[in-house]
Write a protein that holds these residues in place. Structure first.
Motif, PDB file in Angstrom:
ATOM      1  N   ASP A  14      30.549 -12.317  -1.451  1.00 33.96           N
ATOM      2  CA  ASP A  14      31.036 -11.091  -2.090  1.00 33.96           C
ATOM      3  C   ASP A  14      31.599 -10.104  -1.072  1.00 33.96           C
ATOM      4  OD1 ASP A  14      31.701  -9.593  -4.243  1.00 33.96           O
ATOM      5  OD2 ASP A  14      29.684  -8.833  -4.667  1.00 33.96           O
ATOM      6  N   ARG A  50      23.782 -15.204  -5.814  1.00 39.04           N
ATOM      7  CA  ARG A  50      24.674 -14.066  -5.563  1.00 39.04           C
ATOM      8  C   ARG A  50      26.115 -14.554  -5.403  1.00 39.04           C
ATOM      9  NH1 ARG A  50      24.831 -10.235  -0.446  1.00 39.04           N
ATOM     10  NH2 ARG A  50      26.532  -8.952  -1.260  1.00 39.04           N
ATOM     11  N   ASP A  53      27.446 -15.352  -8.836  1.00 35.57           N
ATOM     12  CA  ASP A  53      27.738 -14.093  -9.544  1.00 35.57           C
ATOM     13  C   ASP A  53      29.057 -13.491  -9.076  1.00 35.57           C
ATOM     14  OD1 ASP A  53      25.752 -13.332 -11.309  1.00 35.57           O
ATOM     15  OD2 ASP A  53      25.587 -11.340 -10.281  1.00 35.57           O
ATOM     16  N   ALA A  54      29.217 -13.471  -7.746  1.00 40.58           N
ATOM     17  CA  ALA A  54      30.443 -12.883  -7.163  1.00 40.58           C
ATOM     18  C   ALA A  54      31.662 -13.682  -7.602  1.00 40.58           C
ATOM     19  CB  ALA A  54      30.333 -12.882  -5.641  1.00 40.58           C
ATOM     20  N   LYS A  57      32.494 -12.925 -11.263  1.00 43.17           N
ATOM     21  CA  LYS A  57      33.082 -11.585 -11.480  1.00 43.17           C
ATOM     22  C   LYS A  57      34.515 -11.516 -10.932  1.00 43.17           C
ATOM     23  CE  LYS A  57      28.995  -8.685 -11.772  1.00 43.17           C
ATOM     24  NZ  LYS A  57      27.910  -9.083 -10.858  1.00 43.17           N
ATOM     25  N   ALA A  58      34.731 -12.170  -9.783  1.00 39.03           N
ATOM     26  CA  ALA A  58      36.052 -12.067  -9.146  1.00 39.03           C
ATOM     27  C   ALA A  58      37.111 -12.874  -9.903  1.00 39.03           C
ATOM     28  CB  ALA A  58      35.972 -12.546  -7.697  1.00 39.03           C
ATOM     29  N   SER A 173      38.469 -18.510  -8.194  1.00 43.16           N
ATOM     30  CA  SER A 173      37.548 -18.096  -7.140  1.00 43.16           C
ATOM     31  C   SER A 173      36.857 -19.360  -6.653  1.00 43.16           C
ATOM     32  CB  SER A 173      36.541 -17.068  -7.651  1.00 43.16           C
ATOM     33  OG  SER A 173      35.873 -17.569  -8.799  1.00 43.16           O
ATOM     34  N   SER A 200      37.138  -9.140  -2.299  1.00 47.74           N
ATOM     35  CA  SER A 200      35.758  -9.617  -2.216  1.00 47.74           C
ATOM     36  C   SER A 200      35.436 -10.495  -3.416  1.00 47.74           C
ATOM     37  CB  SER A 200      34.792  -8.427  -2.217  1.00 47.74           C
ATOM     38  OG  SER A 200      35.027  -7.649  -1.087  1.00 47.74           O
ATOM     39  N   GLY A 201      34.701 -11.534  -3.189  1.00 46.47           N
ATOM     40  CA  GLY A 201      34.228 -12.387  -4.294  1.00 46.47           C
ATOM     41  C   GLY A 201      35.145 -13.553  -4.604  1.00 46.47           C
ATOM     42  N   GLN A 204      33.686 -17.371  -1.086  1.00 47.27           N
ATOM     43  CA  GLN A 204      32.425 -17.237  -0.353  1.00 47.27           C
ATOM     44  C   GLN A 204      32.232 -18.508   0.473  1.00 47.27           C
ATOM     45  OE1 GLN A 204      31.706 -14.572  -2.608  1.00 47.27           O
ATOM     46  NE2 GLN A 204      32.997 -15.677  -4.049  1.00 47.27           N
TER      47      GLN A 204
END
Ligand code: NAD
Length: 477
Positions: A14, A50, A53-54, A57-58, A173, A200-201, A204
């Protein structure tokens, strides 16, 4: 060796760089010395959640970002990679062992992948089917969603980029797990993306226990696509995990490339290419030329000339101006040595090498085995090391039968000045890529992938981009 290798490394989730903290550690080892050079944090389950999740969302924001903006980020990242190629190459040589010029060359070739995919994404045209009734149908390509990708240690930057570049260009992503053995150069590739403005996101980078990371990520509803480069057994395992969620997969697995050398070939040109090609990256290349089938009329001459050239390959620390570095980890000299011993015990003749080079580091001599029997393990399993195995053949049909006798089919090569032979071989060999009178099977803009147990799905070029997209038809009255 380079003193620039960081003492500790990080995860990237993220948009944040995450230190070792109280996480478990993987020791990164320089394969030229066998010594630990850095500590790498292993992601915890909370870290992986995490990252998921990132990525979730991204995804919608990045998907809806205009393709020109996505492409601009990739072009900028490519420029940064080129600017930083010498530094990233040093990290790669320290962690992977390949000679520094090969490492730097890998970084610049990887930068081109960002450029190629940036432009491919702009040309990912759909279709309109115009109906006589006035009803139109639209065929559209949409990004598949968040991706989980796993890449190995032999090409620490080029293999990850083959997955990152099309995923990011397509609007997906991604969570990438590069190999724990070669983390720093992949981390620096991520830094180029971040410095180029990737939100960000969108991407990763995690490390950890490969089995735990892959099972956790692939089981998540967030992940819609799995991409893996590595061995056949691991590929099959990941496909089974992906099947539970009916997730799309791209599998780039092992090869055992046949090289058909016909007696009408240009011998000098052929030798120049294949000797250098065989020992590039110490043979730890899924498309490495390996099973040399040489027509009987030139067999002895070819084998002798090959050996005379191979003997000149200098071996040592990749920072020392050598032709060939160590193997990437202690598993490789052990596995290659066992295969060579098995071949010898079954009657293969050792023309050159056959053993390790020193007590420090994971070295193995350039090796040439002649008249290797078909039941030797090395004729059936990929050696993934600096070994050329040779056998004579008489007819074209026999050569093709030998080339196709394994359940693998990634790359294959043929050398002949006869156009008819070239055409027949190109069509008849069961492989994803066939190179005739050259060894270039990975130019970046053409499909790269295998058939049979070598995997499925193409990387690179327009096919590589489509691997990160789903096809949708919209019928409008
Ligand atoms: P391996 O099969 O254990 O691992 C291969 C790669 O897969 C490594 O990068 C590893 O980190 C990863 N991996 C292993 N288990 C995994 C899992 N459960 N989930 C996700 N990733 C996982 O073997 P190895 O000793 O590293 O290499 C052995 C053989 O693998 C080689 O001889 C070669 O045949 C093959 N290989 C192929 C490529 C390629 O480019 N196709 C690259 C590296 C290794």
């Amino acid at each position: 060796m380079s003193n620039n290798y960081p003492k500790t490394l990080q995860l990237h989730i993220d948009g944040e760089w995450i230190d070792v903290g109280d996480r478990e550690i993987h020791h990164v080892v320089n394969p030229a010395t066998g010594k630990t050079i850095s500590d790498l944090p292993k992601a915890t389950t909370a870290d992986l959640d995490r990252a998921l999740d990132a990525a979730a969302k991204a995804f919608p924001k990045w998907r809806d970002t205009p393709v020109g903006e996505r492409a601009a980020v990739l072009h900028k990242a490519a420029d940064l990679m080129r600017e930083r190629a010498a530094d990233i190459g040093e990290l790669m040589t320290a962690e992977q062992g390949k000679p520094l010029p090969q490492a730097i060359g890998e970084v610049t070739a990887s930068a081109s992948q960002f450029d190629i995919m940036a432009e491919e994404a702009k040309r990912c045209y759909g279709r309109v089917l115009v109906r006589p009734t006035g009803q139109n149908s639209f065929v559209k390509y949409q990004p598949v969603g968040p991706v989980a990708a796993f890449s190995p240690w032999n090409f620490p930057v080029f293999t990850p980029i083959r997955k990152l570049a099309p995923a990011i260009a397509a609007g997906c992503s991604i969570i990438l797990k590069p190999a724990e053995e070669t983390p720093a150069s992949a981390i620096e590739m991520m830094r180029c993306l971040q410095d180029a403005g990737l939100p960000s996101g969108v991407c990763q980078i995690v490390f950890g226990d490969p089995s735990e990371v892959s099972s956790h990520l692939i089981a998540s509803d967030v992940i819609r696509k799995v991409s893996f480069t590595g061995s056949v057994p691991v590929g099959k395992h990941l496909m089974k995990l992906a099947a539970d969620g009916m997730k799309r997969t791209t599998m780039e697995l092992g090869g055992h490339a046949p090289v058909l050398v016909f007696d009408d070939c240009d011998m000098e040109k052929t030798l120049d290419l294949v000797v250098t090609g065989k020992f590039r990256n110490a043979g730890q290349v899924c498309v490495s030329p390996t099973r040399f089938y040489v027509q009987s009329g030139i067999y002895e001459k070819f084998e002798k000339a090959f050996t005379e050239r191979a003997i000149k390959i200098s071996v040592g620390d990749g920072f020392g101006g050598v032709d060939m570095g160590p193997l990437a980890n202690p598993r490789r000299p052990e596995a290659v040595g066992a295969m060579v011993a098995d071949a010898k015990s079954k009657g293969a003749e050792v023309r050159l090498g056959g053993g390790g080079q020193s007590d420090n580091g994971f070295f193995f001599d350039p090796t040439v085995l002649s008249h290797v029997p078909l039941d030797a393990k090395i004729m059936n399993d990929e050696p993934f090391g600096p070994v050329a195995v040779m056998r004579p053949f008489d007819t074209l049909d026999e050569a093709i039968e030998q080339a196709n006798r394994l359940p693998l089919g990634l790359a294959a090569y043929a050398f002949t000045e006869n156009l008819r032979t070239a055409n027949l071989v190109g069509d008849a060999i069961e492989a994803g890529m066939v190179a005739i009178n050259n060894l270039t099977v990975s130019p970046g803009d053409a499909p790269f992938g295998g058939v049979k147990e070598s995997g499925h799905g193409s990387e690179d070029g327009p096919d590589g981009l489509k691997a990160y997209m789903v096809t949708k038809a919209i019928h409008q009255a």
